[in-house]
Enzyme design. Structure first.
Site, PDB file in Angstrom:
ATOM      1  N   HIS A   1       2.426 -11.724  14.110  1.00  0.00           N
ATOM      2  CA  HIS A   1       3.477 -12.310  14.952  1.00  0.00           C
ATOM      3  C   HIS A   1       3.198 -13.779  15.260  1.00  0.00           C
ATOM      4  CE1 HIS A   1       7.106 -12.008  17.037  1.00  0.00           C
ATOM      5  NE2 HIS A   1       6.919 -10.883  17.725  1.00  0.00           N
TER       6      HIS A   1
ATOM      7  N   THR B   1       0.851  -1.186   0.000  1.00  0.00           N
ATOM      8  CA  THR B   1       0.000   0.000   0.000  1.00  0.00           C
ATOM      9  C   THR B   1       0.890   1.239   0.000  1.00  0.00           C
ATOM     10  OG1 THR B   1      -1.768   1.182   1.163  1.00  0.00           O
ATOM     11  CG2 THR B   1      -0.207  -0.026   2.528  1.00  0.00           C
TER      12      THR B   1
END
Length: 539
Positions: free
Chosen positions: A510, A458
């Protein structure tokens, strides 16, 4: 010789489809590449076009029935088979019209009838009424919103011409005319919600040009202009005639309609004209505006006037979907972001050196995004965890790189996907991104363009963002955020130099990616961009 009309080759994830609409019936003549039938899958509506010119001789799979990939749906014969071109009006009323013509021929009236038809009179159809229905929505789509009516009551249309657009939370669906004729009644107005296969309007075959029937002596152009000026839902503002969709945009952007040049028939202002005016800013109101009538005609959501005005408008379906997915991503992923910065000097110098040569060789501009896509592709090959996705309790490792590129459109942010970027050349990447941007602005991106993807980029820098935290696009496990290039003093070989620098941010899940891998992935992108000579420019 008969030709098979086959369903397309469905994507791997699509098991079967449903025949939504046959736009042609047995005996109808078709031209090569003309739309014959639409097939709905659980993800997208697929169009089947005529493989050759001819006549539909047989329909093997009826509307509502399911079909498999590449299944034979019907047969197409030579133009002389199935009754030639006459039945192209396509219904029982056409049969009745043929019989009527036979009787007239016996009494010597057929020639007069034909002459009247060729003079532009109202076609001698039976006036059969059709229900104009919303398409059958995929399972995952509950309802849609009528975004735009392209035709108004009494306005003449051709078969398969677009009548209305329906916006769902995934894609815009088109509703087309079932025959030559005109709308006789609109039951669902713009902005209202509809369910799958709901009746949107009533349609009369052979109508159009003059809403009340009457004498057909006037030409179709004159009748249409008269309709634009005084009938249907078009609105005259000053000396301008605004189509309903144009009125809506004029009101939303608070424009001066008198400054917009109309390209429609008789100077009619179309939706595209307003979009162009919005883009170039040529129709902004002066301090004293005369656009109140336009606002009233467009009838937006009730506004609170006064010193502190407010306006309440419904959130579009695409915006609701974007909101839902972003919140879902933050609630389900253990999202963490790490940052770095990259010296863009080498890329900018390369662009400057080869910009003209590249454009001449590939007929497209050399931008920054191509470098980032190729750098990310190489980094994804080195760090397969970043290219993976999470499916429940499973990790899916992808042996290919499909990179989504976030594109801002008038309807909201969408993420079309570049497939197999490892095999794409820099020029192919740039051309595809330009195409995504154009189709995104025109609302022509399909669900298939936005499905899949193993990684996303993006670019908030085009709007001036210096630093941001991008949100992961599930089920992907990482997203790269690009930002504004800004000159800053940097220490280079013990000296302070002004360099064009860009902050990079990678947000990652994560649960899947360790901090070490995320940092090294970002450093790899930085190193590749600071030494872009390894990218093949094909010039």
């Amino acid at each position: 010789m008969a030709t098979e009309i086959k369903a397309p080759n469905f994507p791997e994830s699509v098991a079967e489809g449903t025949i939504a609409t046959w736009h042609k019936k047995v005996g109808d003549s078709v031209e090569r590449d003309e739309l014959i039938v639409e097939i709905e899958t659980d993800k997208v509506v697929l169009e089947v076009v005529a493989p050759d010119a001819g006549t539909v001789t047989e329909i093997k799979v009826e509307e509502g029935d399911t079909c498999d990939s590449e299944q034979v749906l019907g047969m197409l014969g030579a133009a002389s088979e199935g009754g030639g071109e006459k039945p192209a009006e396509g219904s029982k009323s056409a049969e009745g019209s043929n019989k009527e013509d036979s009787k007239k021929e016996e009494t010597g009236e057929k020639q007069d009838s034909a002459a009247a038809k060729s003079d532009g009179a109202k076609p001698a159809a039976s006036g059969k009424q059709h229900d104009v229905k919303a398409p059958s929505f995929p399972e995952s789509v509950q309802e849609g919103t009528v975004a735009t009516w392209h035709k108004q009551v009494g306005e003449a249309v051709k078969r398969d011409e677009i009548l209305a657009d329906i916006e769902t939370d995934k894609v815009v669906l088109e509703v087309v005319a079932p025959a030559d004729g005109a709308l006789s009644e609109i039951k669902v107005q713009e902005g209202e919600q509809v369910e799958s296969e709901a009746v949107l309007a009533l349609f009369a075959e052979g109508a159009g040009g003059d809403a009340g029937g009457g004498d057909a002596a006037a030409s179709s152009d004159t009748a249409s202009e008269s309709k634009d000026a005084g009938g249907g839902s078009d609105e005259k503002v000053g000396d301008k005639i605004l189509a309903p969709a144009a009125r809506k945009l004029v009101a939303e952007h608070d424009l001066d309609a008198s400054k917009i040049e109309g390209t429609g028939k008789g100077g009619r202002v179309l939706k595209e004209d307003v979009q162009k005016a919005v883009k170039d800013g040529s129709a902004k109101k002066e301090a004293k505006s005369t656009g109140g009538d336009v606002k009233a005609a467009a009838a937006p959501a009730p506004a609170v006037e006064g010193d502190r005005p407010e306006q309440r408008v419904p959130m579009s379906r695409l915006r609701q979907t974007i909101a839902k997915r972003l919140v879902q991503a933050q609630q389900t992923a253990a999202m963490l972001t790490t940052y770095n910065e990259v010296d863009m000097s080498a890329v900018m110098n390369l662009r400057s050196q080869y910009k003209e040569t590249f454009q001449k060789a590939h007929d497209t501009k050399l931008g920054f995004m191509g470098f980032f896509v190729k750098a990310c592709t190489e980094a994804l090959k080195r760090f397969p965890d970043v290219n993976a996705s999470i499916d429940g309790s499973d990790i899916v490792y992808h042996g290919y790189q499909d990179i989504g590129v976030a594109v801002s459109t008038p309807r909201g942010l969408v993420v079309p996907v570049l497939r197999d970027t490892d095999s794409m050349k820099l020029a192919d990447v740039e051309k595809s991104i330009v195409d995504f941007g154009k189709r995104g602005r025109d609302g022509k991106l399909g669900i298939e363009d936005m499905q899949g993807g193993t990684f996303t980029i993006t670019n908030g820098g085009i709007f001036g963002s210096l630093l941001s935290t991008p949100i992961i696009n599930p089920p992907q496990t990482a997203i790269l955020g690009m930002h504004k290039i800004q000159e800053r003093p940097m220490a280079v070989d013990g000296k302070v130099e002004i360099r064009p620098m860009m902050y990079l941010a990678i947000s990652y899940d994560h649960r899947m990616i360790d901090g070490k891998d995320a940092v090294q992935f970002l450093v790899t992108i930085k190193e590749l961009l600071e030494d872009p000579a390894r990218f093949l420019l094909d010039v």
